[in-house]
Each structure stands twice: as structure tokens, then as C-alpha cells.
Motif scaffolding. Sequence first.
Motif, PDB file in Angstrom:
ATOM      1  N   TRP A  27       0.816  -1.206   0.000  1.00 55.96           N
ATOM      2  CA  TRP A  27       0.000   0.000   0.000  1.00 55.96           C
ATOM      3  C   TRP A  27       0.854   1.263   0.000  1.00 55.96           C
ATOM      4  O   TRP A  27       0.487   2.277  -0.601  1.00 55.96           O
ATOM      5  N   SER A  28       2.018   1.208   0.667  1.00 55.23           N
ATOM      6  CA  SER A  28       2.904   2.373   0.634  1.00 55.23           C
ATOM      7  C   SER A  28       3.440   2.590  -0.781  1.00 55.23           C
ATOM      8  O   SER A  28       3.527   3.734  -1.244  1.00 55.23           O
ATOM      9  N   ASP A  29       3.780   1.477  -1.481  1.00 51.15           N
ATOM     10  CA  ASP A  29       4.211   1.608  -2.875  1.00 51.15           C
ATOM     11  C   ASP A  29       3.078   2.092  -3.759  1.00 51.15           C
ATOM     12  O   ASP A  29       3.294   2.878  -4.693  1.00 51.15           O
ATOM     13  N   TYR A  30       1.870   1.615  -3.486  1.00 46.02           N
ATOM     14  CA  TYR A  30       0.710   2.041  -4.273  1.00 46.02           C
ATOM     15  C   TYR A  30       0.470   3.543  -4.126  1.00 46.02           C
ATOM     16  O   TYR A  30       0.223   4.242  -5.119  1.00 46.02           O
ATOM     17  N   VAL A  31       0.557   4.030  -2.883  1.00 44.87           N
ATOM     18  CA  VAL A  31       0.364   5.460  -2.652  1.00 44.87           C
ATOM     19  C   VAL A  31       1.492   6.260  -3.298  1.00 44.87           C
ATOM     20  O   VAL A  31       1.270   7.324  -3.892  1.00 44.87           O
ATOM     21  N   LYS A  32       2.695   5.730  -3.216  1.00 45.54           N
ATOM     22  CA  LYS A  32       3.854   6.439  -3.766  1.00 45.54           C
ATOM     23  C   LYS A  32       3.771   6.558  -5.277  1.00 45.54           C
ATOM     24  O   LYS A  32       4.106   7.599  -5.848  1.00 45.54           O
ATOM     25  N   TYR A  33       3.328   5.471  -5.935  1.00 45.64           N
ATOM     26  CA  TYR A  33       3.284   5.449  -7.405  1.00 45.64           C
ATOM     27  C   TYR A  33       1.852   5.500  -7.935  1.00 45.64           C
ATOM     28  O   TYR A  33       1.562   4.964  -8.995  1.00 45.64           O
ATOM     29  N   LEU A  38      -2.482   5.132 -12.283  1.00 45.83           N
ATOM     30  CA  LEU A  38      -3.569   5.769 -13.022  1.00 45.83           C
ATOM     31  C   LEU A  38      -3.312   5.740 -14.526  1.00 45.83           C
ATOM     32  O   LEU A  38      -4.240   5.595 -15.326  1.00 45.83           O
ATOM     33  N   LEU A  39      -2.056   5.850 -14.913  1.00 42.47           N
ATOM     34  CA  LEU A  39      -1.716   5.780 -16.330  1.00 42.47           C
ATOM     35  C   LEU A  39      -1.967   4.387 -16.905  1.00 42.47           C
ATOM     36  O   LEU A  39      -2.201   4.228 -18.101  1.00 42.47           O
ATOM     37  N   VAL A  40      -1.908   3.372 -16.055  1.00 40.94           N
ATOM     38  CA  VAL A  40      -2.117   1.991 -16.510  1.00 40.94           C
ATOM     39  C   VAL A  40      -3.594   1.699 -16.728  1.00 40.94           C
ATOM     40  O   VAL A  40      -3.950   0.821 -17.530  1.00 40.94           O
ATOM     41  N   ILE A  41      -4.475   2.413 -16.045  1.00 39.05           N
ATOM     42  CA  ILE A  41      -5.909   2.103 -16.082  1.00 39.05           C
ATOM     43  C   ILE A  41      -6.490   2.105 -17.496  1.00 39.05           C
ATOM     44  O   ILE A  41      -7.206   1.164 -17.865  1.00 39.05           O
ATOM     45  N   PRO A  42      -6.229   3.111 -18.342  1.00 37.31           N
ATOM     46  CA  PRO A  42      -6.807   3.063 -19.701  1.00 37.31           C
ATOM     47  C   PRO A  42      -6.389   1.822 -20.493  1.00 37.31           C
ATOM     48  O   PRO A  42      -7.220   1.195 -21.157  1.00 37.31           O
ATOM     49  N   GLY A  43      -5.110   1.452 -20.396  1.00 39.86           N
ATOM     50  CA  GLY A  43      -4.664   0.248 -21.091  1.00 39.86           C
ATOM     51  C   GLY A  43      -5.308  -1.005 -20.534  1.00 39.86           C
ATOM     52  O   GLY A  43      -5.691  -1.910 -21.282  1.00 39.86           O
TER      53      GLY A  43
END
Length: 323
Positions: A27-33, A38-43
Motif C-alpha cells: 500500500w505504501s508503494d501504491y500510494v507512492k506510485y 492511473l496511467l495503466v488504467i486506460p490500457g
Amino acid sequence: MRMKTEEAVLNSHVVKERPHTRTRSFWSDYVKYRYMYLLVIPGFLYFAVFKLVPMWGLLIAFKDYNPIVGFAESPWVGLKFFNEMFADEHFYIMLRNTLLINIFGLVFFFPLPILLAIMLNEVRHEVFKRINQSLVYMPHFLSWVVIASLTFFILSVDVGLLNKLIRLFGLEPYSFLNDVNLFWGLLTAQSIWKDAGWGTIIFLAAIAGVNTERYEAAVVDGANRFRQIWHVTLPAIRPTIVILLILRLGHMTDVNFEQVLLMMNPLVRDVGDVFDTYVYNNGILRGMYSVGVAVGFFKGLVGLALVMASNYVVKKMGHEGIY
């Protein structure tokens, strides 16, 4: 003894805390990146909607699908359409045409973007280099309708520029577009003109990542420009070439449907009829949806088998595969 007991207790606490630590780290990595995610979501949504969800439609190949009664009420027929497909002599003609068109592209088209990227990389005048890159990129943005029209105005018997030149020399015009021996080569030539320049983008990016110290070391050893390309550039981009080759083999049963449909006529149908045109004529125009899905299912299995086999061979040869 007491020290061993304390060590065991400490280790047990570490083991118990490890899942919690991993979760917290995730979760800390998720918050950090989070912005990168979000850029991955469209793909991800693209592949989920257009690639994963339609996989349920493959079941139509095992049903006598009727759009009136719907998917659920259509009766199961098992491998009926596959058996009919393999029993049809026309199936093997389509298989031959599809494979040979792709083999022509693999032999004549695939190496050209590599060669063109190396040539562009060797240009030292930046303005001249950018102009050439733009010129070779532009045909990619033309539709196949435009390219087929240009081909017609160059090679047709009545208004073709080439046949007008032939008439100037007192010779009889030749029907290039109706010659079965020229059809596969004509498709390959169109693909080269349209997409060879666009295919250089990946290879130019791979070449840009080559360490310049390798070229400096080669110069010190007395290597000329050709030797530098052969011993530095090509080995450095070999992983990129191998991966793209594997992916290309996975599409050996695919052809550019629009290109073939626009260039095909009754005189070249024997060498131009491929799986995609068969699916269009029977699966869509005649409403035989189950037949069309069965052909698509077969193409997907062949592509998967070719990717797995080529990846296995590449890894046995000491290169990195795609998985």
C-alpha cells in the motif's frame, strides 16, 4: 539454551509480522506510485473490454448460434463446425494463401525496418535526419483505401501510369492487378511502402539505448562504421529483434483484411481468399456466425502455438523470450 529460546520467539514474531509488513509495503508503494497506476488504467480497461470480455463469445463456435433465440437458447453442436471446416477443400486454399502472404511479409518486410533504422541512425545531419524520418512515417497515416486507389492509378490497364509508359514504347499493356503470380508480391510491396518507416520507431529507440562507450571502444580497436554496426549495434538490439519476431510469428494466420479486400478481384480470388475474407463473406454477410467464430478460434490456437514454440526455440538458443 535461553538464548536459543529467545531467538526462536523473535523469529516467530518476524514470521507472524511478515504478511502485515508485505501488505503495508504494497500500500505504501501504491500510494507512492499512484499516478503511474492511473496511467495503466486506460490500457487495462482496453484489454479487459475488447480482449477479455469477448472471450465468452468463443462459445458460439460450439453452438448453432441464432441471434433471434439468443446465445443461451442456441443449441450445442460440439465440434460440428470445426469438422466441416477441416473437411472443406477451400479451407486449405485459405490456409495456404494466409501463410504465404505472411511468409512474404516475414522475409521481405520484417528486416527492412531494422535496416532503415540503422541507416537513419547513421545520418549525422540532424535536420536532414528528421526530414527523412517524417517522410518515411507519413505513409503509415494513409488509409488502405487511399493506397489501393494509388495502386490502381499506377498499375491498372486503362488509366495506370505504368501501362501508359508501356504504350509509349509501342508495347501491349499488361494487367498487373489481375495476375495471380504478382498478387502476394503486390500486397507485400504495399505493406513495405506503408509501414516500413513506422516500424523503425521501436528499433531507433533500441539503438538510442546502446552505450556510446561501446562505439568508442570499437573505434579504438580500429573498427569502421560497418564493423561498428555489425559488432555493436546489431548485438545490442538483438533482444528487441527477437521479441518482435516472436510476436510477428503469433500473427501468421492474420492478414490485413482491408488491404486484401480492396485489392482482391474475381481473377485473383484463388490466391487472395484468406481466413479474414472468408469470415467476412460467410460469418457476417451470410449470417453464419458460428462458422466465423470457429475460424477465429482456429486462428487464435495456431497463433498461440507458434508463439509458444518460437519462444521455446529462442530460449533454447540462449536468447531471452517473451516469458
